[in-house]
Scaffold this motif. Structure first.
Motif, PDB file in Angstrom:
ATOM      1  N   SER A 200       0.858  -1.181   0.000  1.00 20.16           N
ATOM      2  CA  SER A 200       0.000   0.000   0.000  1.00 20.16           C
ATOM      3  C   SER A 200       0.896   1.233   0.000  1.00 20.16           C
ATOM      4  N   MET A 231      -3.757  -5.884   6.609  1.00 26.30           N
ATOM      5  CA  MET A 231      -4.847  -4.918   6.614  1.00 26.30           C
ATOM      6  C   MET A 231      -5.161  -4.416   8.017  1.00 26.30           C
ATOM      7  N   PHE A 242      -8.847  -3.982   0.373  1.00 31.37           N
ATOM      8  CA  PHE A 242      -7.911  -4.927  -0.228  1.00 31.37           C
ATOM      9  C   PHE A 242      -8.305  -5.137  -1.684  1.00 31.37           C
ATOM     10  N   PHE A 266     -12.000  -4.707   6.947  1.00 30.02           N
ATOM     11  CA  PHE A 266     -11.562  -4.040   5.722  1.00 30.02           C
ATOM     12  C   PHE A 266     -12.517  -4.414   4.586  1.00 30.02           C
TER      13      PHE A 266
END
Length: 345
Positions: A200, A231, A242, A266
């Motif tokens: 990320s 996450m 995701f 998430f």
């Protein structure tokens, strides 16, 4: 730019530089493609008035790369069209007092009219997938970089033992056609290493070697062992997404059920089919393969290749993977411009 039009600072610098190296007016004109009158006028203006720009000087911070620096950049590109921004930056900084960052090098190359892309060799987009890509871009066209920072990107890929140029990008000027022959045909070989990874804007994630093509059970283990820990660590406020693709095992019922169980931790962002150009992790795969390709000692077996991939992945700079995420607004814009078709990424 026409030959009789207003010259850019870069072209003026090339003219002055060529004359100062000892080339005559005629030789400079033949070398650069401008008229003898233009060569004479530009060099005279520089000699008498030190004039290097036909434009009014704008306010703001002084440019770190002057005309001579741009000429050096131009030489570096022409010497190695496959060079990465990191390699160009390193070579540019050799022997200079005022060094620059990769970001400055990338911005300068863009200002000079250079683009970096790979020849398109993928399967032709189907009408259905083109429509899905366009719909995805339309749904996310108002997302800002701040929004894309909340997405963790993932994908699997194969690295060949005999290095393939299939993913290698080349530098070219905007007016140049992108000739696939400049990088050659991809090398086909059965000797390769399959890996899966995620990252990320905030953090480079795990890289996991894969012994065979993933199935639903394999992907479920990846999700439990790597996706969820990443996450929940990077997005503790449960505001992360995701990203996954549209291959068969991504859409298996057991996978959908697992993500549904963890939706409070998430969300999931699913890319449309045939959309590797939208996924910024491809930028990191390119970087890994380039670094392996220029190693002094090339891998000669699969274990060495696997070790090299793992090592290079761990060394990817924060600037590199953050730039990949920051490019998402431009990637979406390119898909919109292409009406869902393939893009320069």
């Amino acid at each position: 730019m026409g030959k009789n039009g207003d010259l850019s600072d870069f072209d003026r610098g090339r003219i002055v530089g060529a004359r100062r190296t000892g080339l005559s007016i005629s030789e400079t004109a033949d070398f650069l493609g401008f008229s003898r009158t233009t060569i004479s006028r530009v060099y005279r203006e520089w000699s008498e008035k030190k004039k290097m720009s036909s434009m009014r000087q704008s306010c703001g911070r002084k440019c770190l790369v002057d005309v001579r620096g741009q000429m050096k950049m131009d030489r570096l590109i022409r010497d190695d069209r496959k060079a990465t921004v990191a390699q160009i930056t390193t070579r540019y900084n050799e022997g200079v007092q005022n060094t620059i960052s990769e970001r400055t090098a990338r911005r300068t190359l863009k200002q000079m009219g250079y683009s970096n892309r790979r020849p398109h060799r993928g399967p032709v987009l189907t009408a259905k997938n083109r429509k899905l890509r366009l719909q995805f871009a339309q749904a996310h066209q108002k997302w800002t970089v701040a929004d894309w920072k909340n997405v963790a990107w993932s994908n699997e890929t194969r690295f060949q033992l005999q290095q393939s140029d299939g993913r290698i990008k080349i530098w070219h000027e905007q007016q140049e056609s992108l000739d696939p022959s400049s990088v050659g045909s991809p090398v086909q070989t059965a000797g390769g290493v399959m890996v899966w990874a995620m990252f990320s804007w905030h953090k480079l994630g795990p890289l996991v070697p894969i012994e065979h093509s993933l199935n639903a059970a394999d992907y479920l283990r990846l999700a439990a062992d790597h996706v969820r820990p990443f996450m929940t660590t990077v997005y503790p406020s449960a505001d992360g997404y995701f990203q996954q693709g549209n291959v068969l095992h991504h859409n298996a019922e057991v996978i959908s059920s697992w993500f549904l169980e963890h939706k409070s931790e998430f969300g999931v962002l699913q890319l449309p089919p045939q959309s590797t150009d939208i996924n910024p992790i491809e930028h990191l795969w390119d970087a890994v393969e380039r670094e392996i390709r220029i190693m002094d000692v090339q891998p000669t077996n699969l274990q060495q290749l696997s070790d090299a991939i793992t090592h290079v992945w761990s060394k990817i700079s924060e600037e590199c993977f953050r730039h990949a995420v920051e490019s998402m607004t431009q990637r979406i814009e390119e898909v919109l411009k292409a009406n869902g078709g393939p893009t320069r990424y």
